[in-house]
Design a protein around this motif. Structure first.
Motif, PDB file in Angstrom:
ATOM      1  N   ARG A   1      28.077  55.441  34.949  1.00  0.00           N
ATOM      2  CA  ARG A   1      28.923  55.500  33.927  1.00  0.00           C
ATOM      3  C   ARG A   1      29.130  54.642  33.486  1.00  0.00           C
ATOM      4  O   ARG A   1      28.232  53.128  33.692  1.00  0.00           O
ATOM      5  N   ASN A   2      29.783  53.955  32.001  1.00  0.00           N
ATOM      6  CA  ASN A   2      30.156  52.436  31.410  1.00  0.00           C
ATOM      7  C   ASN A   2      31.325  51.729  32.923  1.00  0.00           C
ATOM      8  O   ASN A   2      32.666  52.702  32.417  1.00  0.00           O
ATOM      9  N   VAL A   3      31.091  50.872  33.130  1.00  0.00           N
ATOM     10  CA  VAL A   3      31.972  50.731  34.356  1.00  0.00           C
ATOM     11  C   VAL A   3      31.943  49.028  33.906  1.00  0.00           C
ATOM     12  O   VAL A   3      30.886  48.478  33.987  1.00  0.00           O
ATOM     13  N   ALA A   4      33.484  48.497  34.211  1.00  0.00           N
ATOM     14  CA  ALA A   4      34.077  47.392  34.144  1.00  0.00           C
ATOM     15  C   ALA A   4      34.499  46.936  35.806  1.00  0.00           C
ATOM     16  O   ALA A   4      36.133  47.185  35.243  1.00  0.00           O
ATOM     17  N   PRO A   5      35.189  45.960  36.383  1.00  0.00           N
ATOM     18  CA  PRO A   5      35.686  45.686  36.603  1.00  0.00           C
ATOM     19  C   PRO A   5      36.503  44.474  36.857  1.00  0.00           C
ATOM     20  O   PRO A   5      35.300  43.859  35.747  1.00  0.00           O
ATOM     21  N   VAL A   6      37.363  43.990  36.825  1.00  0.00           N
ATOM     22  CA  VAL A   6      38.317  42.987  36.673  1.00  0.00           C
ATOM     23  C   VAL A   6      38.855  42.500  37.888  1.00  0.00           C
ATOM     24  O   VAL A   6      40.021  43.286  38.524  1.00  0.00           O
ATOM     25  N   LEU A   7      38.232  41.475  39.066  1.00  0.00           N
ATOM     26  CA  LEU A   7      38.658  41.450  40.193  1.00  0.00           C
ATOM     27  C   LEU A   7      39.017  39.618  39.769  1.00  0.00           C
ATOM     28  O   LEU A   7      38.265  38.836  38.816  1.00  0.00           O
ATOM     29  N   SER A   8      39.223  38.853  40.822  1.00  0.00           N
ATOM     30  CA  SER A   8      38.854  37.835  40.721  1.00  0.00           C
ATOM     31  C   SER A   8      38.748  37.487  42.220  1.00  0.00           C
ATOM     32  O   SER A   8      39.462  38.409  42.719  1.00  0.00           O
ATOM     33  N   LEU A   9      37.409  36.595  42.954  1.00  0.00           N
ATOM     34  CA  LEU A   9      36.511  36.376  43.348  1.00  0.00           C
ATOM     35  C   LEU A   9      36.563  34.803  43.419  1.00  0.00           C
ATOM     36  O   LEU A   9      37.114  34.250  42.065  1.00  0.00           O
ATOM     37  N   GLY A  10      35.617  33.983  44.726  1.00  0.00           N
ATOM     38  CA  GLY A  10      35.413  33.341  44.610  1.00  0.00           C
ATOM     39  C   GLY A  10      34.321  32.460  44.607  1.00  0.00           C
ATOM     40  O   GLY A  10      34.054  33.515  44.071  1.00  0.00           O
ATOM     41  N   GLU A  11      34.748  31.607  44.035  1.00  0.00           N
ATOM     42  CA  GLU A  11      33.042  30.996  43.539  1.00  0.00           C
ATOM     43  C   GLU A  11      32.319  30.985  44.671  1.00  0.00           C
ATOM     44  O   GLU A  11      31.566  29.158  44.674  1.00  0.00           O
ATOM     45  N   ASP A  12      31.889  31.363  45.377  1.00  0.00           N
ATOM     46  CA  ASP A  12      31.141  30.934  46.513  1.00  0.00           C
ATOM     47  C   ASP A  12      30.571  32.405  47.270  1.00  0.00           C
ATOM     48  O   ASP A  12      30.167  32.986  45.945  1.00  0.00           O
ATOM     49  N   GLU A  13      29.110  31.938  47.768  1.00  0.00           N
ATOM     50  CA  GLU A  13      28.453  32.993  48.389  1.00  0.00           C
ATOM     51  C   GLU A  13      28.696  34.623  48.131  1.00  0.00           C
ATOM     52  O   GLU A  13      27.706  35.065  47.708  1.00  0.00           O
ATOM     53  N   ILE A  14      29.072  35.110  48.479  1.00  0.00           N
ATOM     54  CA  ILE A  14      29.753  36.030  48.662  1.00  0.00           C
ATOM     55  C   ILE A  14      30.655  36.361  47.714  1.00  0.00           C
ATOM     56  O   ILE A  14      29.729  38.055  47.183  1.00  0.00           O
ATOM     57  N   GLY A  15      31.063  35.742  46.667  1.00  0.00           N
ATOM     58  CA  GLY A  15      31.459  36.476  45.210  1.00  0.00           C
ATOM     59  C   GLY A  15      30.036  36.411  44.318  1.00  0.00           C
ATOM     60  O   GLY A  15      29.928  37.547  43.717  1.00  0.00           O
ATOM     61  N   VAL A  16      29.639  35.974  45.172  1.00  0.00           N
ATOM     62  CA  VAL A  16      28.044  35.758  44.140  1.00  0.00           C
ATOM     63  C   VAL A  16      27.352  37.143  44.298  1.00  0.00           C
ATOM     64  O   VAL A  16      26.738  38.175  43.356  1.00  0.00           O
ATOM     65  N   ARG A  17      27.528  37.551  45.879  1.00  0.00           N
ATOM     66  CA  ARG A  17      27.079  38.879  46.315  1.00  0.00           C
ATOM     67  C   ARG A  17      27.776  39.663  46.143  1.00  0.00           C
ATOM     68  O   ARG A  17      27.124  41.003  45.337  1.00  0.00           O
ATOM     69  N   LEU A  18      28.925  39.746  45.291  1.00  0.00           N
ATOM     70  CA  LEU A  18      29.712  41.191  45.410  1.00  0.00           C
ATOM     71  C   LEU A  18      29.366  41.367  43.806  1.00  0.00           C
ATOM     72  O   LEU A  18      29.563  42.670  43.308  1.00  0.00           O
ATOM     73  N   VAL A  19      29.173  40.463  43.048  1.00  0.00           N
ATOM     74  CA  VAL A  19      29.180  40.380  41.202  1.00  0.00           C
ATOM     75  C   VAL A  19      27.004  40.571  40.863  1.00  0.00           C
ATOM     76  O   VAL A  19      27.155  41.488  40.800  1.00  0.00           O
ATOM     77  N   VAL A  20      26.575  40.469  41.918  1.00  0.00           N
ATOM     78  CA  VAL A  20      25.510  40.864  41.206  1.00  0.00           C
ATOM     79  C   VAL A  20      25.274  42.001  42.129  1.00  0.00           C
ATOM     80  O   VAL A  20      24.451  42.687  41.410  1.00  0.00           O
TER      81      VAL A  20
END
Length: 305
Positions: free
Chosen positions: A45-64
């Motif tokens: 499905r075409n999915v677009a999350p709209v989220l606020s995350l940190g500019e940290d290792e965990i944030g990168v892992r979630l975005v990836v």
């Protein structure tokens, strides 16, 4: 602007699972919103999350993780002044799980979820107004604004709160919602405090017993599907939402008003099948990890093993 199947915001964390000890057995994207959105992305499905995350290792892992699943990640904002959220999950031998926002190993407080802000809504407004389904499980002033914008544009708004919180915001959210999914133990606090409009589909969950679907005076009971095995019940409710949203998208309609209660129940039952199968695997999306999205799709169609 191209149309998007699902836009969503809400509780998205790094889920750190402890199984029987203080040793981490797995770490993956979690939280109800995170589970629902990434699972739908895995179902293509075409999915677009709209989220606020940190500019940290965990944030990168979630975005990836979202990106690898096929989600559109341009509306995930990462900033230095916040830490990306982490949730500790304890998996017990019975398949039951408990959660805490404190590290079991160090007793330190874990970073908490941060809701999106108004400028996040403004930036994502083109997709919010062009999605078929808008999903959220948390509330803030900005999130309710996004819900109202989606509803005004004709989108189906799927609201799965964990608590009422601010009563004024909650009332606005319910007024904008097309589907409200709520647990039975919290229903008493809802009754009499918030007006439920006649077109609203209300899903009342009763744990392993099953769930009830209501719209106006109409009611239907959906008993639970038997799980092939119970290793972990985490994510069961999320899988019900995944299956129902996927079923709604198959109908290619941006409204629930034309659906009868019986038709809607068919979508709920697809989600219940997915939830039952998922219980046989560890993790909120264990079925997807162990069997793959194609098998999950077969379960939704009712042709799994």
């Amino acid at each position: 602007m191209y149309a998007v199947d699902v836009v969503g915001t809400g509780f998205t964390v790094l889920d750190r699972v402890y199984a029987g000890s203080l040793v981490v057995s797995s770490e993956e994207l979690g939280g109800s919103c995170g589970n629902v959105l990434i699972s739908l992305a895995m179902l293509q499905r075409n999915v677009a999350p709209v989220l606020s995350l940190g500019e940290d290792e965990i944030g990168v892992r979630l975005v990836v993780a979202f990106r690898r699943a096929g989600a559109e990640t341009r509306y995930i904002r990462q900033t230095r002044h916040i830490q990306s959220p982490v949730l500790a999950q304890h998996l017990h031998s019975s398949g039951v799980h408990t959660f805490e926002f404190r590290c079991p190993e160090t007793a330190a407080e874990l970073p908490r979820y941060q809701p999106i802000e108004q400028h996040d809504v403004s930036r994502a407004l083109p997709v919010i107004k062009n999605c078929n389904v808008f999903y959220t499980d948390r509330l803030s002033s900005a999130i309710v604004d996004a819900m109202e914008a989606a509803a005004k544009a004709g989108s189906i708004v799927y609201f799965e709160p964990s608590a009422i919180g601010d009563e004024s915001l909650f009332s606005r959210a319910v007024a904008a919602a097309s589907v409200l999914k709520f647990s039975s133990d919290r229903l008493a606090s809802l009754t009499g405090r918030v007006a439920l409009h006649e077109a609203l589909f209300l899903i009342v969950t009763h744990g392993e017993s099953g769930l009830e679907v209501r719209r106006g005076r109409e009611k239907a009971w959906c008993k639970s599907y038997p799980a092939p095995a119970v290793r972990d019940t985490c994510g069961s409710g999320d899988m019900v939402s995944v299956g129902l949203i996927d079923w709604i998208l198959n109908r290619q309609e941006r409204a629930t008003g034309k659906l009868s209660l019986d038709e809607f129940v068919a979508g709920v039952e697809a989600g219940q099948r997915l939830a039952a199968e998922n219980c046989a695997y560890v993790g909120a999306r264990g079925l997807f990890r162990e069997r793959g999205a194609d098998y999950a799709r077969s379960v939704l169609r009712g042709v799994g093993d």
